[in-house]
Design an enzyme around this catalytic site. Structure first.
Site, PDB file in Angstrom:
ATOM      1  N   VAL A 169      26.474 -11.288   1.305  1.00 18.40           N
ATOM      2  CA  VAL A 169      25.622 -12.265   1.991  1.00 18.40           C
ATOM      3  C   VAL A 169      24.399 -11.574   2.587  1.00 18.40           C
ATOM      4  O   VAL A 169      23.274 -12.078   2.496  1.00 18.40           O
ATOM      5  CB  VAL A 169      26.420 -13.034   3.072  1.00 18.40           C
ATOM      6  CG1 VAL A 169      25.516 -13.963   3.868  1.00 18.40           C
ATOM      7  CG2 VAL A 169      27.552 -13.834   2.429  1.00 18.40           C
ATOM      8  N   CYS A 170      24.609 -10.397   3.175  1.00 23.52           N
ATOM      9  CA  CYS A 170      23.488  -9.656   3.780  1.00 23.52           C
ATOM     10  C   CYS A 170      22.485  -9.215   2.715  1.00 23.52           C
ATOM     11  O   CYS A 170      21.272  -9.286   2.926  1.00 23.52           O
ATOM     12  CB  CYS A 170      24.007  -8.446   4.554  1.00 23.52           C
ATOM     13  SG  CYS A 170      25.118  -8.875   5.906  1.00 23.52           S
ATOM     14  N   ASP A 171      22.996  -8.762   1.586  1.00 24.59           N
ATOM     15  CA  ASP A 171      22.155  -8.363   0.461  1.00 24.59           C
ATOM     16  C   ASP A 171      21.298  -9.549   0.016  1.00 24.59           C
ATOM     17  O   ASP A 171      20.077  -9.429  -0.133  1.00 24.59           O
ATOM     18  CB  ASP A 171      23.062  -7.876  -0.680  1.00 24.59           C
ATOM     19  CG  ASP A 171      22.311  -7.569  -1.955  1.00 24.59           C
ATOM     20  OD1 ASP A 171      22.084  -6.382  -2.237  1.00 24.59           O
ATOM     21  OD2 ASP A 171      21.963  -8.524  -2.694  1.00 24.59           O
TER      22      ASP A 171
END
Length: 164
Positions: free
Chosen positions: A59-61
């Site tokens: 999700v952060c990527d």
């Protein structure tokens, strides 16, 4: 202190949450080469600050890629902040061929997280959040995602950024 969830577990946020209309607080972060960077480093530029728990997660990527793809076409700067070590942030950028992404680390003293109210006390990570600042560092958009594994509201944040 506000509460959010992370993987459906309650999490306490430390610090005072930054709100729309306020002047953004100062911070000291480390860039990929261990140089100190402050909010004042970007004076005179509009800023989209994308905060992620860890750059190495899916999700952060995706959050980092989306904001950089969409907002980098604007006149301003996109900053991605996490508590990952600067070396890990640099490796992530290199392994993904993203030379223009600005990643900054709050691992040293959590000054950003504390000043913006996004330190997840139980995990010592930063809560997923987005802050859009105008050229005078006035907060024009602020979102702390209520469930840490969910995406932020990309469209609202990008609209606020484009409208500065």
């Amino acid at each position: 202190m506000a509460q959010i969830t992370f993987k459906q577990e309650p999490i306490t946020l430390l610090g005072s949450q930054v709100k729309t209309g306020e002047t953004a607080p100062e911070f000291t972060l480390l860039d990929n080469d261990l140089n100190e960077v402050n909010l004042s480093t970007y004076d005179g530029q509009k800023k989209l600050i994308s905060v992620v728990p860890s750059i190495d997660t899916g999700v952060c990527d995706q959050q980092t890629r989306k904001f950089n793809e969409e907002a980098s076409q604007e006149d301003g700067v996109v900053l991605t902040v996490s508590v990952d070590l600067p070396f890990a942030q640099k490796r992530w950028c290199a392994s993904n061929g993203l030379d223009n992404v600005i990643t900054l680390s709050d691992h040293k003293d959590l000054s950003f997280g504390k000043n913006y109210g996004v330190v997840m006390e139980e995990l010592r990570l930063l809560a997923r959040s987005v802050f859009v600042l105008d050229k005078n560092n006035k907060v024009v958009y602020s979102e702390i995602v209520s469930e840490g594994t969910d995406f932020p509201d990309f469209e609202s944040a990008l609209e606020a950024y484009r409208n500065i």
